[in-house]
Design an enzyme around this catalytic site. Sequence first.
Site, mmCIF file in Angstrom:
data_model
loop_
_atom_site.group_PDB
_atom_site.id
_atom_site.type_symbol
_atom_site.label_atom_id
_atom_site.label_comp_id
_atom_site.label_asym_id
_atom_site.label_seq_id
_atom_site.Cartn_x
_atom_site.Cartn_y
_atom_site.Cartn_z
ATOM 1 N N LYS A 13 0.833 -1.223 0.000
ATOM 2 C CA LYS A 13 0.000 0.000 0.000
ATOM 3 C C LYS A 13 0.859 1.261 0.000
ATOM 4 C CE LYS A 13 -2.366 -0.649 3.802
ATOM 5 N NZ LYS A 13 -1.973 -1.974 4.273
ATOM 6 N N ARG A 88 -10.124 1.606 8.825
ATOM 7 C CA ARG A 88 -9.770 0.211 9.106
ATOM 8 C C ARG A 88 -10.896 -0.539 9.816
ATOM 9 N NH1 ARG A 88 -3.704 0.935 9.053
ATOM 10 N NH2 ARG A 88 -2.739 -0.975 9.746
ATOM 11 N N ARG A 127 10.616 -7.234 5.479
ATOM 12 C CA ARG A 127 10.558 -5.853 5.984
ATOM 13 C C ARG A 127 11.075 -5.783 7.422
ATOM 14 N NH1 ARG A 127 4.919 -2.633 6.305
ATOM 15 N NH2 ARG A 127 4.823 -3.354 8.438
ATOM 16 N N ARG A 133 11.138 -2.207 12.187
ATOM 17 C CA ARG A 133 10.025 -1.479 12.793
ATOM 18 C C ARG A 133 9.636 -2.134 14.110
ATOM 19 N NH1 ARG A 133 5.082 -0.140 8.698
ATOM 20 N NH2 ARG A 133 3.883 -0.950 10.435
ATOM 21 N N ARG A 144 -2.010 -8.148 13.508
ATOM 22 C CA ARG A 144 -2.469 -7.197 12.474
ATOM 23 C C ARG A 144 -3.221 -7.911 11.358
ATOM 24 N NH1 ARG A 144 2.465 -4.352 12.935
ATOM 25 N NH2 ARG A 144 3.150 -5.066 10.909
HETATM 26 P P1 AMP Z 1 0.359 0.726 9.353
HETATM 27 O O1 AMP Z 1 1.677 1.340 9.052
HETATM 28 O O2 AMP Z 1 -0.746 1.230 8.488
HETATM 29 O O3 AMP Z 1 0.418 -0.789 9.380
HETATM 30 O O4 AMP Z 1 -0.043 1.179 10.834
HETATM 31 C C1 AMP Z 1 0.775 0.845 11.938
HETATM 32 C C2 AMP Z 1 -0.066 0.790 13.194
HETATM 33 O O5 AMP Z 1 -0.669 2.072 13.433
HETATM 34 C C3 AMP Z 1 -1.238 -0.187 13.147
HETATM 35 O O6 AMP Z 1 -0.874 -1.503 13.486
HETATM 36 C C4 AMP Z 1 -2.182 0.419 14.184
HETATM 37 O O7 AMP Z 1 -1.743 0.130 15.496
HETATM 38 C C5 AMP Z 1 -1.986 1.915 13.949
HETATM 39 N N1 AMP Z 1 -2.945 2.413 12.944
HETATM 40 C C6 AMP Z 1 -2.679 2.861 11.687
HETATM 41 N N2 AMP Z 1 -3.792 3.227 11.052
HETATM 42 C C7 AMP Z 1 -4.807 3.011 11.924
HETATM 43 C C8 AMP Z 1 -6.229 3.176 11.857
HETATM 44 N N3 AMP Z 1 -6.841 3.625 10.753
HETATM 45 N N4 AMP Z 1 -6.954 2.866 12.975
HETATM 46 C C9 AMP Z 1 -6.372 2.420 14.093
HETATM 47 N N5 AMP Z 1 -5.043 2.208 14.205
HETATM 48 C C10 AMP Z 1 -4.267 2.509 13.140
#
Ligand code: AMP
Length: 186
Positions: A13, A88, A127, A133, A144
């Site tokens: 993404k 989400r 990754r 990370r 996740r």
């Molecule tokens: P990502 O980089 O999109 O995988 O986001 C990393 C982390 O940020 C996720 O595992 C969530 O803990 C938090 N996060 C990101 N976007 C959201 C969202 N729309 N709603 C809730 N938590 C989020």
Amino acid sequence: MRLLIMGPQGVGKGTQAALLAEHYGIPTISTGDIFRYNIKNKTELGLEAMSYTDKGELVPDSLTNKIVKDRLAKEDCANGWILDGYPRNASQVEALDEMLAELDTKLDHVVALEAGRDVLLERMKKRAAEQGRADDTPEAIAKRLETYEKETAPLLDTYKSRGLLVAVNGVGEIDEISKTIIAALG
Ligand code: AMP
């Protein structure tokens, strides 16, 4: 152009959002990046978000919706944007609908990137090794994926029924995938 880019972790993404943002000359808003920035800078938001991101759980909607609302109100969003990693869950879809109504605008398309679980897990392992990370532990990765399947994947049906969904195979050459998306968006 106002787009959502959706799909499970590891599907690409962020990479595709960056290419689309460049192509259309619009900003990408990644809620994950906003949380990571705040965690790194130890802001109040970051400290609160960290207890959830570390475990691979969703940050509470109240916090997440607010950062998106504030970001969409910024001047550089006037001509469009790509939301990466938001919404989400169903309640975030509702919150986004309200934000768009207030801004008197609407979504043009929702891009869904697809890949099989084996491909995703392989990419996540890579990754984790490359980027280190904090939330790329095996437990957080599994959590996740589970959250995605339970809470986020059903949203694709919501957007499909609204006639907004554009599903694209996320396996292949990065540039080819980008071209396919742009062609599909017309
Ligand atoms: P990502 O980089 O999109 O995988 O986001 C990393 C982390 O940020 C996720 O595992 C969530 O803990 C938090 N996060 C990101 N976007 C959201 C969202 N729309 N709603 C809730 N938590 C989020």
